[in-house]
Design an enzyme around this catalytic site. Structure first.
Site, PDB file in Angstrom:
ATOM      1  N   GLY A 177       0.624  -1.292   0.143  1.00 58.99           N
ATOM      2  CA  GLY A 177      -0.179   0.196   0.402  1.00 58.99           C
ATOM      3  C   GLY A 177       0.807   1.220   0.142  1.00 58.99           C
TER       4      GLY A 177
ATOM      5  N   GLU B  27       1.632   3.773  -2.172  1.00 57.38           N
ATOM      6  CA  GLU B  27       1.150   3.766  -3.022  1.00 57.38           C
ATOM      7  C   GLU B  27       0.470   5.327  -2.326  1.00 57.38           C
ATOM      8  OE1 GLU B  27       3.074   1.824  -4.998  1.00 57.38           O
ATOM      9  OE2 GLU B  27       4.404   3.934  -5.071  1.00 57.38           O
TER      10      GLU B  27
ATOM     11  N   ASN C  27       9.116   2.822  -1.064  1.00 58.14           N
ATOM     12  CA  ASN C  27       9.121   3.950  -1.128  1.00 58.14           C
ATOM     13  C   ASN C  27       8.646   4.922   0.250  1.00 58.14           C
ATOM     14  OD1 ASN C  27       6.787   3.500  -2.614  1.00 58.14           O
ATOM     15  ND2 ASN C  27       6.291   5.222  -2.292  1.00 58.14           N
TER      16      ASN C  27
ATOM     17  N   ASP D 244      10.622   6.699  -6.278  1.00 58.05           N
ATOM     18  CA  ASP D 244       9.626   4.864  -6.399  1.00 58.05           C
ATOM     19  C   ASP D 244      10.772   4.038  -5.697  1.00 58.05           C
ATOM     20  OD1 ASP D 244       7.381   3.807  -5.458  1.00 58.05           O
ATOM     21  OD2 ASP D 244       7.162   2.932  -7.485  1.00 58.05           O
TER      22      ASP D 244
ATOM     23  N   ARG E 156      15.871  -1.728  -6.195  1.00 58.42           N
ATOM     24  CA  ARG E 156      15.599  -1.124  -7.546  1.00 58.42           C
ATOM     25  C   ARG E 156      15.781  -0.522  -7.740  1.00 58.42           C
ATOM     26  NH1 ARG E 156       8.922  -1.465  -7.209  1.00 58.42           N
ATOM     27  NH2 ARG E 156       8.559   1.002  -7.685  1.00 58.42           N
TER      28      ARG E 156
HETATM   29 CA    CA Z   1       6.396   2.246  -4.777  1.00 52.42          CA
END
Ligand code: CA
Length: 573
Positions: free
Chosen positions: A189, A191, A268, A310, A333
């Site tokens: 979750g 975002e 993030n 992100d 990432r």
């Molecule tokens: Ca993300």
């Protein structure tokens, strides 16, 4: 006599019914070639099987043994790693479904379809990545942020627990982790301004034992009592920003019995606009090592302080031995591959595993911090001279879908190499003002993903974690989105969105075998043996984040068809 035979038969039947997955079995699961008891093929997540029955010499004879369709109209992305135990395969599917399959024949034994409410908010497709086995239970997380435990034999619900409020943006997509008799789970979750955390439960009942938020300022709990605040409130987050700080633990974790630590990656920080939360924003975009006994963070390592791209640092932390020391590796990432001491978190090595990284020139091995390129951070919408609505746009690589995303890599203790599913792409990204609203997207950013090269986006790469040298690569037109398996037969298996399951020589990267599964493969393969034959299985079903968020890349791959099936292979006689 008849009576005696009957009672012997009944005992045998009872023994079969009560076959239980124990802590000792999970501790030994990486070496157990007859079962696949955990996500990651062992709690360290190495995805290495010592099996040699299928090898570089005979892989050309690998043929399908069976295939089973998930059916229905509910297709979309299938990112699940199957589990195998006691003659059954347990495999989750899109829309919070789980199937039990006869592992010999591929026949469906039972199916459970979780009733999902309207208004669930998975950011990145309706995926699930797998289940956990414990005792007589198979346990998985759902898109409405619940945990469901089913009887392995009947598929009947034994317990069900609400983890969080789906209407605030929480969901669950990762496979739970069993460690030291506890069920460890994260949350999705990031975002939506959620607060990432790790929960530990009694796997037999679902009862909460401890919970550890991974955003500085939030209180942890153990046995219903306060168990200390995470970090120091406001040390790295200004004002109230930590209250909606993100850091979702959405890919689950790994565990090493040698250190007693569970390793969870964190996503993030919220929102994406980094200018409204100046500071490192601990422990977002990090690896956190949690003492399973105490529920406290022992160490953290942050890949991307004050992340603006992100760069969820959720990627799996895989422990292994290097130079006689227990260390762990993570292909982040953000495009860098990190090796840390598994006990202390101290950075040992870091190197880029994709080309053209724009946000940092490298990682300082002394301080452990990235050397930022300040000009390549998206501009502040509130900066002097601007209109207050849109900050300066920058081109960033990797794009936010990452040098690597959810697809797990594999490590071979035999070749001492990591096999990393990588992607090379970039993005235009800019920031906008944003305020938190429960259940609303909490980004404050706009973006378009773009390819970087004509001949590939994806590339499977073999890396030496000590030197950072790439031994070989196999390029792929579409972005790689499935995981990797490596074996004692010196093989590396991985899938492609174009639908192929492929196998290459682990030493040279020469592709020796491939099979078209009928839809895109975005899930990690597994292998096991029944004592005679070695089997390889993989789930097929195109979807995930790329078609939803991939911008120009999504357009490039929009001809790929959806699906939903599991394939199992063995050598032709
Ligand atoms: Ca993300």
């Amino acid at each position: 006599m008849k009576q005696k035979l009957l009672s012997v038969l009944m005992l045998a039947a009872a023994a079969h019914v009560s076959a239980q997955v124990t802590d000792a079995m999970i501790a030994g699961s990486a070496a157990d070639t007859h079962s696949v008891l955990t996500w990651g093929m062992g709690t360290q997540g190495q995805r290495f099987s010592p099996l040699t029955t299928i090898n570089t010499k005979n892989i050309s004879k690998l043929v399908p043994a069976w295939s089973m369709s998930f059916g229905g109209e509910k297709q979309r992305g299938q990112e699940s790693q199957p589990l195998v135990y006691n003659g059954k395969m347990f495999v989750t599917a899109s829309y919070s479904r789980i199937f039990a399959i006869d592992v010999k024949t591929g026949q469906k034994l039972w199916k459970y379809e979780h009733r999902l409410p309207e208004g669930i908010m998975p950011c990145c497709d309706v995926v699930n990545r797998g289940a956990a086995l414990y005792d007589n239970l198979v346990i998985f997380g759902t898109l409405d942020a619940q945990l469901v435990a089913l009887d392995q034999n009947t598929g009947k619900v034994v317990w069900k627990e609400k983890v969080e409020d789906y209407s605030a943006g929480y969901s669950m997509s990762a496979a739970p982790l069993i460690a030291e008799g506890l069920l460890l789970t994260g949350v999705s979750g990031g975002e939506f301004g959620v607060v990432g955390r790790v929960d530990a439960r009694d796997p037999k009942t679902g009862k909460l034992v401890w919970t550890r938020p991974v955003v500085e300022g939030h209180m942890g709990y153990k046995d219903g009592k306060e168990n200390g605040i995470t970090g120091t409130t406001n040390a790295t987050w200004p004002g109230e920003t930590w209250k909606t700080g993100g850091a979702a633990t959405w890919l689950g974790g790994t565990y090493d019995a040698k250190t007693g630590l569970a390793y969870f990656g964190t996503g993030n920080p919220g929102p994406w606009n980094s200018h409204v939360r100046k500071g490192d924003n601990l422990y977002s975009a990090s690896t956190v090592a949690i003492d399973v006994k105490t529920g406290k963070i022992v160490w953290h390592y942050q890949g991307t302080p004050n992340d603006a791209w992100d760069f969820d640092g959720v990627n799996e932390f895989i422990t292994f031995d290097m130079d006689g020391k227990r260390v762990g590796a993570k292909a982040d990432r953000n495009g860098f591959f990190y090796v840390n001491d598994a006990t202390t978190g101290k950075l040992i090595n870091a190197f880029p595993f994709v080309h053209g990284i724009t946000w940092a020139t490298g990682i300082d091995l002394t301080t452990g911090r990235p050397n930022f390129v300040d000009a390549n951070r998206p501009g502040d919408p509130a900066a002097a001279g601007g209109d207050g609505k849109k900050g300066a746009s920058v081109f960033a690589a990797p794009g936010f879908l990452g040098g690597k995303n959810q697809m797990p890599m594999a490590y071979s203790p035999k070749t001492q190499m990591f096999y990393v599913p990588t992607n090379e792409w970039g993005m235009d990204i800019w920031n906008e003002p944003i305020s938190y609203k429960k259940g609303g997207a909490y980004l404050g950013a706009g973006f378009t993903i773009r390819p970087l090269y004509d001949d590939h986006i994806g590339s499977l790469r073999a890396y030496d974690p000590k030197t950072g040298k790439m031994a070989w690569e196999v390029k792929n037109n579409a972005p790689l989105w499935g995981g990797v398996l490596t074996t004692g037969g010196d093989l590396v298996f991985w899938g492609t969105p174009e639908g192929y399951l492929k196998a290459a020589d682990a030493k040279t990267g020469k592709v020796l075998w491939q099979f078209q599964t009928g839809s895109g493969v975005v899930a990690p393969p597994i292998t096991w043996s029944d004592g005679t034959d070695q089997y390889v299985s993989v789930v097929s079903g195109w979807g995930g984040a790329v078609p939803l968020w991939g911008g120009e890349v999504a357009k490039k791959v929009n001809m790929l068809e959806q699906g939903g099936s599991v394939w199992t292979f063995k050598l032709a006689k």
